[in-house]
Design an enzyme around this catalytic site. Structure first.
Site, PDB file in Angstrom:
ATOM      1  N   GLY A 270       3.805  -0.244 -45.249  1.00 32.78           N
ATOM      2  CA  GLY A 270       4.685  -1.661 -45.609  1.00 32.78           C
ATOM      3  C   GLY A 270       4.754  -2.360 -47.061  1.00 32.78           C
ATOM      4  O   GLY A 270       5.230  -1.772 -47.819  1.00 32.78           O
ATOM      5  N   HIS A 271       4.236  -4.072 -47.035  1.00 33.52           N
ATOM      6  CA  HIS A 271       4.692  -4.305 -48.727  1.00 33.52           C
ATOM      7  C   HIS A 271       3.436  -3.767 -49.281  1.00 33.52           C
ATOM      8  O   HIS A 271       4.380  -3.712 -50.742  1.00 33.52           O
ATOM      9  CB  HIS A 271       5.188  -5.743 -48.057  1.00 33.52           C
ATOM     10  N   PHE A 272       2.261  -3.747 -49.088  1.00 34.48           N
ATOM     11  CA  PHE A 272       1.371  -4.266 -50.053  1.00 34.48           C
ATOM     12  C   PHE A 272       0.858  -2.628 -49.760  1.00 34.48           C
ATOM     13  O   PHE A 272      -0.094  -2.314 -49.463  1.00 34.48           O
ATOM     14  CB  PHE A 272      -0.124  -4.524 -49.880  1.00 34.48           C
TER      15      PHE A 272
END
Length: 279
Positions: free
Chosen positions: A260-262
């Site tokens: 995902g994002h991180f």
């Protein structure tokens, strides 16, 4: 060895991490929201044999000083000015740029204004294209065009523990994300003043999107070596944002990661190898 330092910039204490020999090429690592330079804690040791690494915390983030918003303008333009002065104080003449999330509008402003300083760019979910904006940005556009206190307050959910944990874990395989990063971020966000200055930045983000053509012009005209490393399950900055770099810059390589994002929380070793192979 990583050293932990502060330097005075615009009468503020700016915290930064530093590692690697100074005779190696410098890489400036610019963090995202709601994090700080600690997000690079696993990546820095993996790159320190090949690069001189510097990772600052912006004012109001992490360990850097957090001036009251009545005395300090929390805008991305102002944060960029602080980081530009930080670069000058440390006498960094040329550097590779690593940008993530909030680091992208700061980093691409610097690159656009000082292209001669940039040796290459790593953009990890660091978006500068309309097509890279996820669905949530439609509601933010409504807030920007019709700002009310009620709409502003609705974004306080961005600082809830549940939301922060979700930024780390959404789209990432279960039980692979260490709690260390999001626990520290939650601790940093636990004040009313933090919320108000971050709400200022959420409102100001519209000016980053307005600056996208300027950032794209830099990428198109300067064509820096650019590695777009993307968590392909990121709902905020979707993979089309990574692919878009290629239409402007033939010196682009895209790597989509199953996260995902991180992405650094689970793929620091993979990203480090991609960087060393590309540059």
């Amino acid at each position: 060895m990583i050293s932990y330092n502060t330097i005075r910039v615009e009468n503020l204490d700016i915290f930064y991490r530093e590692a690697g020999r100074k005779d190696k090429p410098t890489m400036l690592l610019l963090h995202g929201f709601p994090s700080a330079s600690h997000m690079f804690r696993d990546l820095i040791p993996k790159l320190s044999d090949d690069f001189h690494l510097i990772a600052p915390d912006y004012p109001g983030f992490g360990q850097s000083e957090a001036p009251n918003r009545n005395d300090f303008s929390y805008t991305f333009k102002h944060l960029t000015e602080i980081i530009e002065q930080f670069i000058e104080k440390l006498a960094i003449n040329q550097f590779y740029l690593y940008v993530f999330d909030y680091g992208a509008p700061i980093g691409f402003r610097i690159a656009s204004e000082h292209p001669e300083k940039i040796l290459g760019i790593v953009s990890q979910n660091g978006n500068i294209y309309q097509e890279g904006l996820g669905e949530k940005w439609a509601s933010r556009k409504d807030f920007w065009e019709n700002p009310t206190r009620e709409k502003r307050d609705s974004y306080r959910t961005a600082f809830s523990a549940e939301t922060i944990i979700g930024q780390y874990t959404f789209g990432t395989r279960k039980n692979t994300v260490s709690p260390d990063g999001y626990t520290l971020d939650i601790a940093y966000t636990a004040t009313e003043e933090y919320a108000e200055r971050q709400l200022d930045l959420i409102f100001d983000y519209q000016n980053n999107i307005k600056a996208y053509p300027e950032f794209q012009k830099y990428v198109r005209e300067q064509a820096p070596k650019l590695l777009a490393v993307w968590g392909k399950n990121d709902p905020s900055f979707v993979p089309l944002g990574a692919e878009a770099f290629k239409k402007d810059n033939p010196n682009t390589e895209v790597a989509l990661l199953d996260t995902g994002h991180f992405a650094l929380e689970t793929h620091a070793a993979v990203i480090a190898e991609l960087i060393k192979e590309f540059f």
